[in-house]
Write a protein that holds these residues in place. Sequence first.
Motif, PDB file in Angstrom:
ATOM      1  N   ARG A 127       0.894  -1.199  -0.091  1.00 18.61           N
ATOM      2  CA  ARG A 127       0.113  -0.004  -0.109  1.00 18.61           C
ATOM      3  C   ARG A 127       0.856   1.388   0.086  1.00 18.61           C
ATOM      4  O   ARG A 127       1.969   1.179   0.698  1.00 18.61           O
ATOM      5  CB  ARG A 127      -0.878   0.037   1.328  1.00 18.61           C
ATOM      6  N   SER A 128       0.358   2.040  -0.903  1.00 18.51           N
ATOM      7  CA  SER A 128       1.531   3.305  -0.716  1.00 18.51           C
ATOM      8  C   SER A 128       1.222   4.278   0.326  1.00 18.51           C
ATOM      9  O   SER A 128       0.068   3.997   0.954  1.00 18.51           O
ATOM     10  CB  SER A 128       0.950   4.245  -2.321  1.00 18.51           C
ATOM     11  N   THR A 129       1.777   5.317   0.518  1.00 16.42           N
ATOM     12  CA  THR A 129       1.403   6.298   1.640  1.00 16.42           C
ATOM     13  C   THR A 129       0.173   6.900   1.295  1.00 16.42           C
ATOM     14  O   THR A 129      -0.413   7.616   2.291  1.00 16.42           O
ATOM     15  CB  THR A 129       2.711   7.215   2.030  1.00 16.42           C
ATOM     16  N   ASP A 132      -2.720   5.802   0.054  1.00 16.98           N
ATOM     17  CA  ASP A 132      -3.805   5.142   0.150  1.00 16.98           C
ATOM     18  C   ASP A 132      -4.907   5.546   1.109  1.00 16.98           C
ATOM     19  O   ASP A 132      -4.435   6.138   2.123  1.00 16.98           O
ATOM     20  CB  ASP A 132      -3.416   3.685   0.683  1.00 16.98           C
ATOM     21  N   GLY A 135       8.236   3.115  -1.308  1.00 14.57           N
ATOM     22  CA  GLY A 135       6.811   3.629  -1.767  1.00 14.57           C
ATOM     23  C   GLY A 135       5.628   3.654  -0.981  1.00 14.57           C
ATOM     24  O   GLY A 135       4.714   4.021  -1.203  1.00 14.57           O
ATOM     25  N   GLY A 136       5.841   2.642   0.197  1.00 13.96           N
ATOM     26  CA  GLY A 136       4.757   2.501   0.799  1.00 13.96           C
ATOM     27  C   GLY A 136       5.123   1.336   2.181  1.00 13.96           C
ATOM     28  O   GLY A 136       5.984   1.416   2.496  1.00 13.96           O
TER      29      GLY A 136
END
Length: 233
Positions: free
Chosen positions: A199-201, A203, A225-226
């Motif tokens: 999950r990206s930051t 989301d 990226g997350g």
Amino acid sequence: SVARAAIEAHAGNNAIHVTAAEKAAWSAVSGENLLDNPDFRINQRGQTEYAAAGYTVDRWNINIGRVEPAANGVVITNNGTGIMRLRQNTEFGYAQIAGKPLSVSVRAGGTTYSATANVPADKPTTAFAQLVGVEISEEVSFVCNYSLADDMIFAYFGLAAGASLTPEWVKLEVGAVTPYVPPNPADALARCQRYYQIRSTNDIAAVDLRPTMRTTPTDIAAVEGGYAYVAEL
């Protein structure tokens, strides 16, 4: 009239007729593959090499050795001294296969290896019981086992020390061997995301449409990226 004329024009052209063998192949029904990511294409972790014990490409884990994603499958190499296992744990129950034929197929090196065996109606009482297996070489096999302690069915490639294999795909199915059909990539990813998600930051939970994970993630680790949400089996 145009369609009728076209048909009549090609009535004597044998090339437009299929052979009995072609018809049989096209009409064959492919049984459900009980394994996730059977062609090893889903690789959410994104590494080009896995050389530590643990999960590699999605749903497949190793005890020793090395796994390298390839253009068509994965390269498995046992550079250790013991038996290497590239293993997938399943969540389907014994009742689903009890008393039925169980088949396995593996494609490697341009050859398809297949085997079928009848599963006992009652759960085995030994610690580990092989349900079906296929020998690919003297040093490499693929088997499906039942673990009494875990009440779990699992499948794995077993490689002797120094052995290597590049499997393109593997299939485990109830019943006789049927043709392998590659999974839809979107469906394969969704099945894998039940166990591992990145999950990206950015989301936003309210609009997160990814599949619900099989359990509450047991580990949340920072990745590029997350964050990786881990609920592996």
